[in-house]
Design a protein around this motif. Sequence first.
Motif, PDB file in Angstrom:
ATOM      1  N   ALA A 287       0.837  -1.201   0.000  1.00 29.70           N
ATOM      2  CA  ALA A 287       0.000   0.000   0.000  1.00 29.70           C
ATOM      3  C   ALA A 287       0.870   1.248   0.000  1.00 29.70           C
ATOM      4  O   ALA A 287       0.549   2.244  -0.654  1.00 29.70           O
ATOM      5  N   MET A 288       1.992   1.201   0.723  1.00 23.86           N
ATOM      6  CA  MET A 288       2.928   2.339   0.700  1.00 23.86           C
ATOM      7  C   MET A 288       3.437   2.549  -0.727  1.00 23.86           C
ATOM      8  O   MET A 288       3.500   3.669  -1.222  1.00 23.86           O
ATOM      9  N   LEU A 289       3.791   1.442  -1.378  1.00 21.56           N
ATOM     10  CA  LEU A 289       4.294   1.545  -2.746  1.00 21.56           C
ATOM     11  C   LEU A 289       3.207   2.084  -3.674  1.00 21.56           C
ATOM     12  O   LEU A 289       3.457   2.971  -4.498  1.00 21.56           O
ATOM     13  N   GLY A 290       1.980   1.561  -3.517  1.00 24.11           N
ATOM     14  CA  GLY A 290       0.874   2.014  -4.352  1.00 24.11           C
ATOM     15  C   GLY A 290       0.646   3.505  -4.193  1.00 24.11           C
ATOM     16  O   GLY A 290       0.383   4.224  -5.163  1.00 24.11           O
ATOM     17  N   ASN A 291       0.787   3.971  -2.955  1.00 26.91           N
ATOM     18  CA  ASN A 291       0.639   5.380  -2.651  1.00 26.91           C
ATOM     19  C   ASN A 291       1.681   6.219  -3.403  1.00 26.91           C
ATOM     20  O   ASN A 291       1.372   7.258  -3.994  1.00 26.91           O
ATOM     21  N   VAL A 292       2.914   5.708  -3.403  1.00 31.89           N
ATOM     22  CA  VAL A 292       3.994   6.401  -4.106  1.00 31.89           C
ATOM     23  C   VAL A 292       3.706   6.449  -5.600  1.00 31.89           C
ATOM     24  O   VAL A 292       3.830   7.500  -6.255  1.00 31.89           O
ATOM     25  N   LEU A 293       3.293   5.300  -6.151  1.00 28.59           N
ATOM     26  CA  LEU A 293       3.024   5.240  -7.594  1.00 28.59           C
ATOM     27  C   LEU A 293       1.931   6.240  -7.966  1.00 28.59           C
ATOM     28  O   LEU A 293       2.021   6.913  -9.000  1.00 28.59           O
ATOM     29  N   THR A 294       0.893   6.342  -7.107  1.00 33.95           N
ATOM     30  CA  THR A 294      -0.186   7.279  -7.391  1.00 33.95           C
ATOM     31  C   THR A 294       0.324   8.718  -7.337  1.00 33.95           C
ATOM     32  O   THR A 294      -0.010   9.542  -8.184  1.00 33.95           O
ATOM     33  N   LYS A 295       1.166   9.004  -6.323  1.00 33.50           N
ATOM     34  CA  LYS A 295       1.722  10.364  -6.214  1.00 33.50           C
ATOM     35  C   LYS A 295       2.554  10.713  -7.448  1.00 33.50           C
ATOM     36  O   LYS A 295       2.575  11.847  -7.887  1.00 33.50           O
ATOM     37  N   ILE A 334       1.732 -13.324  -4.058  1.00 39.20           N
ATOM     38  CA  ILE A 334       1.228 -12.170  -3.307  1.00 39.20           C
ATOM     39  C   ILE A 334       1.854 -10.879  -3.815  1.00 39.20           C
ATOM     40  O   ILE A 334       1.163  -9.901  -4.082  1.00 39.20           O
ATOM     41  N   SER A 335       3.184 -10.886  -3.960  1.00 40.66           N
ATOM     42  CA  SER A 335       3.866  -9.675  -4.407  1.00 40.66           C
ATOM     43  C   SER A 335       3.368  -9.272  -5.786  1.00 40.66           C
ATOM     44  O   SER A 335       3.192  -8.083  -6.064  1.00 40.66           O
ATOM     45  N   ILE A 336       3.151 -10.267  -6.662  1.00 38.78           N
ATOM     46  CA  ILE A 336       2.714  -9.941  -8.022  1.00 38.78           C
ATOM     47  C   ILE A 336       1.354  -9.239  -7.991  1.00 38.78           C
ATOM     48  O   ILE A 336       1.165  -8.196  -8.622  1.00 38.78           O
ATOM     49  N   ILE A 337       0.416  -9.795  -7.223  1.00 37.78           N
ATOM     50  CA  ILE A 337      -0.908  -9.169  -7.137  1.00 37.78           C
ATOM     51  C   ILE A 337      -0.783  -7.744  -6.624  1.00 37.78           C
ATOM     52  O   ILE A 337      -1.345  -6.810  -7.192  1.00 37.78           O
ATOM     53  N   LEU A 338      -0.020  -7.579  -5.551  1.00 40.74           N
ATOM     54  CA  LEU A 338      -0.002  -6.295  -4.864  1.00 40.74           C
ATOM     55  C   LEU A 338       0.783  -5.233  -5.630  1.00 40.74           C
ATOM     56  O   LEU A 338       0.482  -4.048  -5.533  1.00 40.74           O
ATOM     57  N   ILE A 339       1.777  -5.666  -6.399  1.00 38.65           N
ATOM     58  CA  ILE A 339       2.565  -4.685  -7.150  1.00 38.65           C
ATOM     59  C   ILE A 339       1.837  -4.270  -8.430  1.00 38.65           C
ATOM     60  O   ILE A 339       1.805  -3.097  -8.793  1.00 38.65           O
ATOM     61  N   THR A 340       1.228  -5.237  -9.129  1.00 36.65           N
ATOM     62  CA  THR A 340       0.677  -4.910 -10.447  1.00 36.65           C
ATOM     63  C   THR A 340      -0.737  -4.328 -10.385  1.00 36.65           C
ATOM     64  O   THR A 340      -1.076  -3.463 -11.178  1.00 36.65           O
TER      65      THR A 340
END
Lengths: 428, 176
Positions: A287-295, A334-340
């Motif tokens: 979620a932290m990474l997703g937040n960064v990608l969105t920013k 898990i990582s694949i789902i959460l990253i992509t």
Amino acid sequence: MLFAAILVGLVLVLLTGVPVFAGLALFATAIVYAAEGNLGGMADLVFAKLDTYLLVAIPLFTLMAHFMIRGKVVDDLFGAAHTLLRHLPGGMGVAAVAACTVFAAISGSSVATALTIGSAAIPLMIRYGYSPRFAYGVVGGGGTLGILIPPSGPMVLFGVVADTSIGALFMAGVVPGLMLAGIFAVYCMTAARFSRHPIPKEPRATAAEVLAALRRAAWALALPVLVLGGMYFGVFTATEAAAAGAVGALAIAALVYRTLSLKDIWQASIDATRHSSMLFLILAAAAMLGNVLTKLRIPVQLVELVTTHGLSQTQFLLAVMAIVFILGMFLETISIILITTPVVLPVLAALHISPVWYGILLTINLELALITPPVGMNLFAIKAITRASIGEIIAGVVPYVGLLLLGLALVLAIPSIALWLPGTMNYR
Amino acid sequence: MKSIGRLVRALAGAGVVVAAAATLVSMVIVAYSVVMRYFFNHRTPWVDELVGYLLVASVMLAAADALFRGEHIAVDVLTERLVGRGRKIVALLGLASVAVIAALLTWEGVDMIAFSRMVDLRSNGYLAAPMWVPQLAVPIGAALLGVAAIVAFIAAWRAPPPTPESRDPSIAATDG
């Protein structure tokens, strides 16, 4: 381009062997800190991500499977399937696929499926004259059905991240799961018929034997009917189904089989809790990474890229599936789902692709990830049971890579294989 | 030093006990809510909210124990072939990164709670709980994880270089 750089950077960080949650979190935090000079409200993000009612379905479904395993309710699943199917060519292979299919409806994990069915089926198959390679393949491949046939841990994660009905995803997995089980069974029968070492055919079971086998497997078959039927008819949500299933499994193991001690119950909840803790820390870090990608506006840029090039649904899905397949060789599911997922999601909306359909395509692709080397959790599961060489196990699962790709292509070409069943239900 | 290590392991063990109890409580109250709704037509709106808080507590408090047991998933395709010093460095790097992220999360968690208390933040749901109470699990769990990582780091630093070992996937795998 920025996303490609981030993806490569991320894979490099993870390849150093640091725990995935720590790698993701540090990577994301470093980017936020460089861009904004703060830690990005990390604690609020973690709390908000974990404070999610839907997620508790994962530990509860794990608990359900644990009660069934520790209570020895599923011990005889392969034996019963063997009695019913032994007269077919390659009958033991077909029985292993059938046992994996039923166990997949109890467990949300492919690794647990391969371990549980494999430890019963593989030694017996080899003793009956099947080649070890064939035995490893059928359990490695058949075991992957664990995440496609509901319940499914990865589908819960995808549903939460993609804000898509978990009930609909579960139902959408049923027909493709049974279809793949059928494809695997047909393959087993064909391979046995054309095998260089003919396998002796076994006699058809008598009516008395069939009845006895069904009686032995009855409770293991009843639980999925309760759980999936309850969801299909809208009696309960996925999370409620998980709690009802766990209580049901507890009752079956403790009251019917009388094989579950208080110690077993406690140990099962410790195991389920520890595993979901590890899983959900990765979720929070992602979620932290997703937040960064969105920013960094990366999902928006991807949408623009796809729309300016006028990619069709099929072209986009083929491209994403190719990327997921490659990631699947190196990362776990898990990582694949959460990253992509956070990156792909806005494009799905822009191209009017059903997230339920995409979820099923993704899950079949993740089944491939479980058996494609160098990192394939089912390969390691079979190695743990048999101590066979990893090369021999890989050789065994190669046909199943082909069969899963065939299944993926079919669901890609005919979306209603996945979407028909959820379309008929009144899910909540 | 040894007694500190033992104390931290005991705390991590206590953490996972509380976490597992939270999982069982979640199972019971969700099942209870189904029964109440289906048979008694009675809604239990507090269940969803409480289950969310229990999940936060269960994840955060079990993390340290999972670390001691080496259960946190890592991608070891490159590093599993290392032996001796290389393997030790990889282990130390992993534990150090956990310690750093846990320290940051503890710091931020304390901040979050100070803020929630200052503005008297309440949940939107049925319970209208003061948010700092369920939020406490974040800094407590993160602090426990951080201390556990430091203890494990020191133990790994002192230990002789490990020999290669095979993976042992667990039957409880939630992976997939």
